[in-house]
Enzyme design. Sequence first.
Site, PDB file in Angstrom:
ATOM      1  N   ASP A  28       0.845  -1.352  -0.034  1.00  0.00           N
ATOM      2  CA  ASP A  28       0.046  -0.165  -0.058  1.00  0.00           C
ATOM      3  C   ASP A  28       0.801   1.518   0.076  1.00  0.00           C
ATOM      4  OD1 ASP A  28      -2.194  -1.561   0.076  1.00  0.00           O
ATOM      5  OD2 ASP A  28      -2.118  -1.767   2.190  1.00  0.00           O
ATOM      6  N   LYS A  43       1.855   1.875  -5.048  1.00  0.00           N
ATOM      7  CA  LYS A  43       2.178   1.183  -6.396  1.00  0.00           C
ATOM      8  C   LYS A  43       1.348   1.635  -7.796  1.00  0.00           C
ATOM      9  CE  LYS A  43       2.292  -2.759  -4.263  1.00  0.00           C
ATOM     10  NZ  LYS A  43       1.985  -2.527  -3.037  1.00  0.00           N
ATOM     11  N   GLY A  90      -4.641  -4.405  -3.503  1.00  0.00           N
ATOM     12  CA  GLY A  90      -5.481  -3.546  -3.919  1.00  0.00           C
ATOM     13  C   GLY A  90      -4.880  -2.157  -4.089  1.00  0.00           C
ATOM     14  N   HIS A  91      -4.991  -1.614  -5.469  1.00  0.00           N
ATOM     15  CA  HIS A  91      -4.512  -0.346  -5.856  1.00  0.00           C
ATOM     16  C   HIS A  91      -5.311   0.309  -6.101  1.00  0.00           C
ATOM     17  CE1 HIS A  91      -1.111  -3.143  -6.261  1.00  0.00           C
ATOM     18  NE2 HIS A  91      -1.719  -3.858  -7.171  1.00  0.00           N
ATOM     19  N   GLN A 133       1.783  -6.540  -3.375  1.00  0.00           N
ATOM     20  CA  GLN A 133       2.224  -6.662  -2.069  1.00  0.00           C
ATOM     21  C   GLN A 133       3.676  -5.895  -2.039  1.00  0.00           C
ATOM     22  OE1 GLN A 133       1.193 -10.033  -3.503  1.00  0.00           O
ATOM     23  NE2 GLN A 133      -0.692  -8.908  -2.823  1.00  0.00           N
TER      24      GLN A 133
END
Length: 435
Positions: free
Chosen positions: A13, A16, A40-41, A228
């Site tokens: 987080d 990225k 989750g981006h 990650q």
Amino acid sequence: MPAIVLVGAQWGDEGKGKATDLLGNRIDYVVKFNGGNNAGHTVVIEQPDGSREKYALHLLPSGILTPGVVPVIANGVVIDLAVLFEEIDGLNARGIDTSRLLVSSNAHVIAGYNKTLDKVTERFLGSRRIGTTGRGIGPTYADKMSRIGIRVQDLFDESILRQKVEAALDVKNELLVKMYNRRAIEVDETVQELLQYVERLRPMVRDTSLELAQALDRGDTVLCEAGQATLLDVDHGTYPYVTSSNAISAGACTGAGIPPTRIDSVIAVLKAYTTRVGEGPFPTELLDDSGEFLRKTGAEYGTTTGRPRRCGWIDTVIGRYAARVNGVTDFVLTKLDVLTGLERVPVCVAYDVDGVRHDEMPVSQSDFHHATPIYEELTGWFEDISHARRYEDLPEACREYVEFVESRIGARISVIGVGPGRDEVVVRHDLLENR
Ligand code: GDP
Ligand code: IMO
Ligand code: MG
């Protein structure tokens, strides 16, 4: 232009998604090489009318938002097919073209039984749980290593698929029924669940390693985007509180079939403070008002599970470690704007473990659990930095913070994030410039 790998330097987080999106219109291929929908981006794109569109991506690489880029889900990814098509449909409904997406025939698929096992295993572990996202990631990678996994290509031969599901369920049903007191899962149920997507999937499936090698031969730019981050890497992270894949730069070699000799630069995304979701050691964690300040100001709630993220000051021991194990050529320092308004900004420069100073990550995980941060306190700044676009626009104290961190982490800070929007960045060095 050769291949570039983009990784997270901390526990995920870091931003990225935004960093990938920033490079979007200068790359030809964007490749997801590890993890699955545990990632989750969030990408925020300013519209011509000044409004902001927010996209949350899990399984699709963030580069999918840029027209013309070929998004690739490579062999190292584990795919939940229902999530894949839900995400594709969601983007299509918002006018994003996903028709170029390629999926590796060697990628593994997440079957329903592995989602069940992820959840029951966590419950069974109780206080020793990992705090997984519950998406079936760990059990699916375990099946891959145990050679009982289901690959994308298996979906195209129903009798092979059935044999593989039978073999997997032989073992899993024993576990589910006898150990976890759950109902047995039917072979037919799983086969049908997986087959329902096969016709939609078929046109996307390729030997993506070959496709990427040909792209590189043509001189195309390939960006491999890690899910990650370094400290969640199964080999180099804070094991066992990690994810089940290789999230460091080398993961792009195995996870996408791109040889190390073709990788030219490694960009690591480092948040101006630290966050972590789930269990595990975290030396600079703040359980006081400062932690709450970072969580509120930085909106630190998980993109995937909505869990509040644990927050703490930046840790340059971790930054330096990330530089070393990833071979970082450039850092992107994100969320510097979140630190605005603090009188003093502590930066962790080393650890104290039972009276002994450690300038590098301790050899033993127990020492890391007991590590107390040694801080240097820098002067804070109060000016709004979100409109800064050149390095000189940043207040002096802010630049001193950037340069202090840079001097400790062993690679240059080339881009600085000053807000969530695509344009809210200060570029010091071009990330794609030939080195
Ligand atoms: P990822 O998993 O590494 O892609 O990161 P996430 O998207 O889960 O979390 C990063 C969050 O920070 C997202 O909500 C981004 O919109 C936001 N973000 C990224 N860069 C910046 C920045 O420089 N400033 C601020 N305020 N927010 C940022
Ligand atoms: P992005 O790509 C933050 C964490 C989980 C848990 C551990 C194992 O958005 O940075 P898993 O479901 O992978 O078996 O969970 O890893 N985790 C993440 N934390 N960001 C992520 O992804 C994460 N993906 C997994 O919270 O502690
Ligand atoms: Mg995330």
